[in-house]
Write a protein that holds these residues in place. Structure first.
Motif, short mmCIF file in Angstrom:
data_model
loop_
_atom_site.label_atom_id
_atom_site.label_comp_id
_atom_site.label_asym_id
_atom_site.label_seq_id
_atom_site.Cartn_x
_atom_site.Cartn_y
_atom_site.Cartn_z
N ASN A 53 -30.92 41.03 9.77
CA ASN A 53 -31.22 41.83 8.58
C ASN A 53 -30.38 41.30 7.43
N SER A 54 -30.10 42.10 6.45
CA SER A 54 -29.40 41.60 5.27
C SER A 54 -27.91 41.37 5.50
N VAL A 55 -27.38 41.83 6.62
CA VAL A 55 -25.94 41.67 6.86
C VAL A 55 -25.59 40.67 7.95
N GLY A 56 -26.59 40.15 8.69
CA GLY A 56 -26.26 39.14 9.68
C GLY A 56 -27.29 39.01 10.78
N VAL A 57 -27.01 38.06 11.69
CA VAL A 57 -27.87 37.78 12.83
C VAL A 57 -27.19 38.35 14.08
N SER A 58 -27.87 39.21 14.80
CA SER A 58 -27.26 39.83 15.98
C SER A 58 -27.76 39.23 17.29
N ASP A 59 -28.87 38.52 17.26
CA ASP A 59 -29.37 37.90 18.50
C ASP A 59 -30.40 36.83 18.15
N VAL A 60 -30.57 35.89 19.08
CA VAL A 60 -31.55 34.81 18.91
C VAL A 60 -32.23 34.56 20.26
N GLN A 61 -33.53 34.43 20.23
CA GLN A 61 -34.29 34.04 21.42
C GLN A 61 -35.04 32.75 21.11
N GLU A 62 -34.65 31.66 21.77
CA GLU A 62 -35.32 30.39 21.55
C GLU A 62 -36.69 30.39 22.22
N ILE A 63 -37.62 29.65 21.63
CA ILE A 63 -38.94 29.45 22.22
C ILE A 63 -38.87 28.21 23.12
N ALA A 64 -39.56 28.24 24.24
CA ALA A 64 -39.54 27.10 25.17
C ALA A 64 -40.02 25.83 24.46
N PRO A 65 -39.28 24.72 24.61
CA PRO A 65 -39.66 23.48 23.90
C PRO A 65 -41.12 23.06 24.07
N PRO A 66 -41.72 23.16 25.28
CA PRO A 66 -43.13 22.77 25.38
C PRO A 66 -44.06 23.64 24.53
N ILE A 67 -43.69 24.91 24.35
CA ILE A 67 -44.51 25.80 23.51
C ILE A 67 -44.36 25.42 22.05
N VAL A 68 -43.16 25.05 21.64
CA VAL A 68 -42.96 24.58 20.25
C VAL A 68 -43.82 23.34 20.00
#
Length: 276
Positions: A53-68
């Motif tokens: 949100n406007s104050v920061g990043v609290s979590d990240v979920q990467e997408i599987a490389p083959p899907i990218v």
């Protein structure tokens, strides 16, 4: 100003390969906003979903490389694009997958224009690229890049050069070019040496300087994404690289002037000035 084609005619297409910003200020959301307002149809290959949100990043979920990679192939093999822009790539495996997909689609190098915004961290300092992936980004993607557009923090992380004045700005541009980028843009928005914002573009032979007023606003979320997206859109419309950077510089300056508060932290830059 870039414009859309007549009704019923397919517009230029640009693919953004980047992360999603749930707050809507940066990432693919900022890219698609800019593309639409510049008469470009935006396509997307999502690399990661961020919880922010406007104050920061609290979590990240990467997408599987083959899907990218599959997203890139799906778009380029059917819809087709005239330029590509990368943002958050998150990890070394994703970078390798993206590079392979680009090669298969003729993106970068002597092929379609590729604008690389080497996103390493959010404006709040939250990591958006694994530390061990920085060398992969440089070694794998920079040689394919038509243009790289780091901010000053990213310049320091990628080259070890702390840009504090015109001399070090030129040194950083030379180093990024040496690392493989055909054109290197060293942005001066965070260079607090005057009330101006000097950007420096270098192609290995000649420097091009783009000067503009510094916008006095705390709301600058997504500025880097917006500039890189505008440059990619201009390249898709057939402009030369220096013309595309000059256009992107003016575009992001006006977007900064129209920035608005959002939430409790930093609001986004706003290309919505164009529809007022």
């Amino acid at each position: 100003m870039l414009t859309a084609p007549p009704a019923g005619t397919a517009p230029r297409r640009v693919l953004t390969v980047a992360g999603s910003d749930s707050g809507g200020g940066a990432g693919i959301q900022a890219d698609l906003r800019t593309f639409a307002l510049l008469g470009v149809h935006g396509c997307v290959a999502v690399t990661a979903v961020t919880v922010q949100n406007s104050v920061g990043v609290s979590d990240v979920q990467e997408i599987a490389p083959p899907i990218v990679a599959a997203q890139i192939d799906s778009v380029t093999s059917d819809i087709g694009v005239q330029a590509v822009k990368t943002g958050m790539l998150a990890s070394a495996p994703i970078i390798h997958a993206v590079a392979a997909a680009f090669d298969a689609a003729g993106i970068g190098g002597d092929g379609l224009p590729l604008v690389v915004d080497p996103v390493c961290a959010s404006m709040h300092g939250d990591a958006l690229l694994a530390a061990d992936a920085r060398s992969t980004l440089v070694e794998v993607l920079f040689p394919r890049a038509t243009l790289v557009t780091p901010n000053l923090d990213e310049v320091r992380l990628l080259t070890g050069i702390d840009v504090v004045d015109e001399v070090t700005q030129q040194a950083a541009a030379r180093e990024l070019h040496r690392l493989g980028a055909r054109w290197a843009l060293i942005k001066g928005g965070h260079l607090r040496t005057s009330d101006r914002s000097p950007d420096l573009l270098y192609d290995g032979k000649q420097f091009h300087r783009f000067d503009g007023p510094r916008m006095d606003t705390p709301h600058d979320h997504g500025a880097g994404d917006t500039l890189a997206a505008a440059a990619a859109a201009a390249l898709a419309h057939g402009h030369s690289l220096p013309e595309a950077v000059a256009f992107a510089k003016e575009w992001v300056t006006r977007a900064l002037a129209a920035a608005y508060p959002l939430g409790a932290g930093h609001g986004p830059v706003s290309p919505l000035w164009r529809v007022r």
